[in-house]
Design an enzyme around this catalytic site. Structure first.
Site, PDB file in Angstrom:
ATOM      1  N   GLU A   1       0.842  -1.196   0.000  1.00  0.00           N
ATOM      2  CA  GLU A   1       0.000   0.000   0.000  1.00  0.00           C
ATOM      3  C   GLU A   1       0.881   1.251   0.000  1.00  0.00           C
ATOM      4  O   GLU A   1       2.013   1.228   0.480  1.00  0.00           O
ATOM      5  CB  GLU A   1      -0.938  -0.006   1.212  1.00  0.00           C
ATOM      6  CG  GLU A   1      -0.269  -0.239   2.569  1.00  0.00           C
ATOM      7  CD  GLU A   1       0.375   1.006   3.137  1.00  0.00           C
ATOM      8  OE1 GLU A   1      -0.036   2.117   2.742  1.00  0.00           O
ATOM      9  OE2 GLU A   1       1.279   0.881   3.978  1.00  0.00           O
ATOM     10  N   PHE A   2       0.323   2.332  -0.545  1.00  0.00           N
ATOM     11  CA  PHE A   2       0.997   3.631  -0.549  1.00  0.00           C
ATOM     12  C   PHE A   2       0.018   4.691  -0.045  1.00  0.00           C
ATOM     13  O   PHE A   2      -0.309   5.651  -0.745  1.00  0.00           O
ATOM     14  CB  PHE A   2       1.499   3.977  -1.954  1.00  0.00           C
ATOM     15  CG  PHE A   2       2.561   3.039  -2.462  1.00  0.00           C
ATOM     16  CD1 PHE A   2       3.897   3.222  -2.136  1.00  0.00           C
ATOM     17  CD2 PHE A   2       2.219   1.950  -3.259  1.00  0.00           C
ATOM     18  CE1 PHE A   2       4.876   2.351  -2.610  1.00  0.00           C
ATOM     19  CE2 PHE A   2       3.192   1.071  -3.740  1.00  0.00           C
ATOM     20  CZ  PHE A   2       4.527   1.278  -3.403  1.00  0.00           C
ATOM     21  N   LEU A   3      -0.483   4.472   1.159  1.00  0.00           N
ATOM     22  CA  LEU A   3      -1.506   5.340   1.734  1.00  0.00           C
ATOM     23  C   LEU A   3      -0.881   6.302   2.731  1.00  0.00           C
ATOM     24  O   LEU A   3      -0.110   5.902   3.595  1.00  0.00           O
ATOM     25  CB  LEU A   3      -2.584   4.507   2.444  1.00  0.00           C
ATOM     26  CG  LEU A   3      -3.234   3.381   1.626  1.00  0.00           C
ATOM     27  CD1 LEU A   3      -4.241   2.632   2.495  1.00  0.00           C
ATOM     28  CD2 LEU A   3      -3.889   3.938   0.376  1.00  0.00           C
TER      29      LEU A   3
ATOM     30  N   LEU B   1       9.290  18.604   1.159  1.00  0.00           N
ATOM     31  CA  LEU B   1      10.350  19.592   1.329  1.00  0.00           C
ATOM     32  C   LEU B   1       9.931  20.645   2.357  1.00  0.00           C
ATOM     33  O   LEU B   1      10.179  21.830   2.193  1.00  0.00           O
ATOM     34  CB  LEU B   1      10.693  20.255  -0.006  1.00  0.00           C
ATOM     35  CG  LEU B   1      11.445  19.395  -1.018  1.00  0.00           C
ATOM     36  CD1 LEU B   1      11.687  20.166  -2.305  1.00  0.00           C
ATOM     37  CD2 LEU B   1      12.778  18.893  -0.447  1.00  0.00           C
TER      38      LEU B   1
ATOM     39  N   GLY C   1      10.948  20.557   9.602  1.00  0.00           N
ATOM     40  CA  GLY C   1      10.224  20.373  10.847  1.00  0.00           C
ATOM     41  C   GLY C   1      11.049  19.605  11.861  1.00  0.00           C
ATOM     42  O   GLY C   1      12.280  19.551  11.763  1.00  0.00           O
TER      43      GLY C   1
ATOM     44  N   CYS D   1       5.168   4.198   9.157  1.00  0.00           N
ATOM     45  CA  CYS D   1       5.897   3.664   8.002  1.00  0.00           C
ATOM     46  C   CYS D   1       7.366   4.051   7.956  1.00  0.00           C
ATOM     47  O   CYS D   1       8.237   3.181   7.945  1.00  0.00           O
ATOM     48  CB  CYS D   1       5.211   4.113   6.711  1.00  0.00           C
ATOM     49  SG  CYS D   1       3.564   3.419   6.474  1.00  0.00           S
TER      50      CYS D   1
ATOM     51  N   GLY E   1       8.013  10.802  11.569  1.00  0.00           N
ATOM     52  CA  GLY E   1       7.575   9.741  12.482  1.00  0.00           C
ATOM     53  C   GLY E   1       6.518   8.919  11.786  1.00  0.00           C
ATOM     54  O   GLY E   1       6.491   8.828  10.556  1.00  0.00           O
TER      55      GLY E   1
ATOM     56  N   ASN F   1       9.555   4.738   0.506  1.00  0.00           N
ATOM     57  CA  ASN F   1       9.502   5.403   1.808  1.00  0.00           C
ATOM     58  C   ASN F   1      10.867   5.922   2.241  1.00  0.00           C
ATOM     59  O   ASN F   1      10.974   6.992   2.848  1.00  0.00           O
ATOM     60  CB  ASN F   1       8.930   4.451   2.860  1.00  0.00           C
ATOM     61  CG  ASN F   1       7.411   4.391   2.801  1.00  0.00           C
ATOM     62  OD1 ASN F   1       6.781   5.193   2.122  1.00  0.00           O
ATOM     63  ND2 ASN F   1       6.826   3.436   3.501  1.00  0.00           N
TER      64      ASN F   1
END
Length: 450
Positions: free
Chosen positions: A151-153, A253, A256, A263, A260, A211
């Site tokens: 998955e790429f959620l 980009l 911060g 994934c 976290g 990821n």
């Protein structure tokens, strides 16, 4: 199609709801009694915008069911999807596959007719073949194919990501398995969503590589932000300039306090471990992990510096504790590093989060929970933005300053305008902000010395 989804966690629940929206019959199997009770009442146990409505609509239509009985669901299924947890294994950082293999062992006796078993969970390279070997050993008579369908959620926008994907990736080596997976995703293909069929190892590795690359972009811009502060550049201007390059793109980009979530930390760690075991180290990714770990620690030091060098005896108010907005997920959230460090240094910490309290409460002992941003500001010496919830963007800074005991605002997400903060009487610190000209002399002197 009849689908059996094993696991009603984040991936399993969102995927089950979306597949049922296609018109497929989905039975979601989970062993957590409390979770099943909530789901059968039509309520999601996780916060994801739009998920409650999707669940209720498809349950009422009879397309989506929740149960703790695997046997009947597996026997009736054309496709069995494994969406159980693969947490980071303690000690070596590798993915813990014990839940995956336990599910495989449990489903093996219930395979009837040709069935496609799909790893929806993020798993290391080679897991699909290991699952196939275990199933063949347990059921040499069974007809099945094992596929990888990562998955790429994104949490907070998962339903939109599922329904309008950049791509659907299917790792399959079996012609019958490919035909079934092609049918499964036909509703998306009709909307011109690209469905990519690749080898199983390629699909498994692509998930980790994607990821890791995104995590690398985050760590990259965080380091550039630190450099901006020293040389007098503005990170948002720099990020905007390089993001216009189509080879780079403007996503991920935003500087911060570090990444976290469910994934990036575990997938980066698992990829590093896989590479080491195969004697092909990914040194760039190892540095990404190091930079991110150090980033969270540095944010606590940044707050301390903005407060004058010490937070002992001070009250620090935190806006947001979840790892990102629009989710209640606390996994590897920067706040889990920042808050204990502030407490160890003698600060009283007040926090607010629109959705995070239930998950965060046991993880952040000793904090004072508040119901609003203005309540967090009450008596605070320092106010800190940790998660960029939209609710915080419209905060009346003058009203917040009036409630504060101090006048320091540390904006770790660059949510606020420096001009508005200064107009409200706040001493404002952001990430990668272009400093006032008067602030540059010490930094430039240090650079010349180097």
């Amino acid at each position: 199609m009849n689908i059996c989804m094993i696991g009603a966690g984040y991936v399993g629940l969102v995927s089950a709801a979306c597949f049922s929206e296609f018109g497929w019959n989905v039975t979601c199997v989970d062993k957590d009694p409390q979770r099943l009770e909530e789901l059968n009442a039509g309520k999601s146990p996780i916060y994801e915008p739009g998920l409650d409505d999707l669940l209720q609509r498809n349950m009422q239509a009879g397309r989506l069911r929740f149960t703790n009985e695997l046997g009947p669901a597996a026997k009736a299924a054309d496709v069995i999807l494994l969406a159980v947890g693969t947490p980071m294994r303690r000690g070596d950082g590798y993915a813990d596959l014990s839940y995956v293999y336990a599910a495989v062992e449990e489903l093996a006796p219930h395979i009837e007719g040709f069935t496609v078993i799909v790893t929806k969970s993020t798993v290391p390279v080679g897991t699909s073949r290991e699952i196939e070997d275990r199933l063949r050993a347990a059921r040499p008579d069974a007809e099945f194919a094992v596929c990888s369908n990562p998955e790429f959620l994104r949490e907070g926008s998962a339903i939109g990501d599922f329904m309008h994907p950049d791509r659907v990736l299917v790792g399959v080596d079996d012609d019958r398995g490919r035909a079934v997976m092609n049918r499964l995703y036909k509703p998306l293909a009709l909307r011109n969503a690209p469905v990519m069929f690749v080898g199983r190892e390629s699909a498994e590795l692509a998930k980790y590589a994607a990821n890791a690359f995104l995590a690398m972009k985050i760590s990259f811009i965080n380091e550039i932000a630190d450099l901006c502060e020293v040389v007098g550049a503005g990170v948002q201007e720099v990020a905007s300039a390089i993001g216009k390059d189509r080879r780079i793109g403007d996503k991920f980009l935003h500087p911060g306090p570090g990444y976290g979530g469910s994934c990036f930390p575990k997938d980066v760690s698992a990829l590093i471990r896989t590479a080491r075991e195969n004697k092909s180290p990914v040194s760039i990714i190892e540095q990404v992990q190091r930079v991110n770990d150090e980033r969270k620690i540095a944010m606590a030091h940044r707050i301390e510096a903005a407060a004058g060098g010490s937070v002992r005896g001070l009250t620090v108010g935190l806006l947001g504790v979840t790892f990102k907005p629009n989710t209640d997920d606390m996994r590897d959230a920067p706040s889990l590093t920042i808050v204990p460090m502030l407490q160890e240094r003698g600060a009283t910490v007040r926090v607010v989060d629109p959705q995070g309290r239930k998950q965060a409460d046991p993880l952040l002992p000793g904090v004072i929970w508040c119901d609003s941003a203005l309540e967090v500001a009450e008596g605070a010496d320092v106010l800190v933005t940790v998660t960029e919830w939209n609710e915080f963007r419209g905060l009346d800074l003058a009203a917040a300053k009036a409630r504060m005991r101090g006048d320091v605002l540390v904006d770790l997400r660059n949510v606020f305008s420096a001009e508005l903060a200064h107009a409200a009487g706040l001493r404002y610190t952001a990430v990668g902000r272009k400093p006032d000209e008067s602030d540059l002399a010490p930094a430039r002197a240090a650079l010349r010395a180097v």
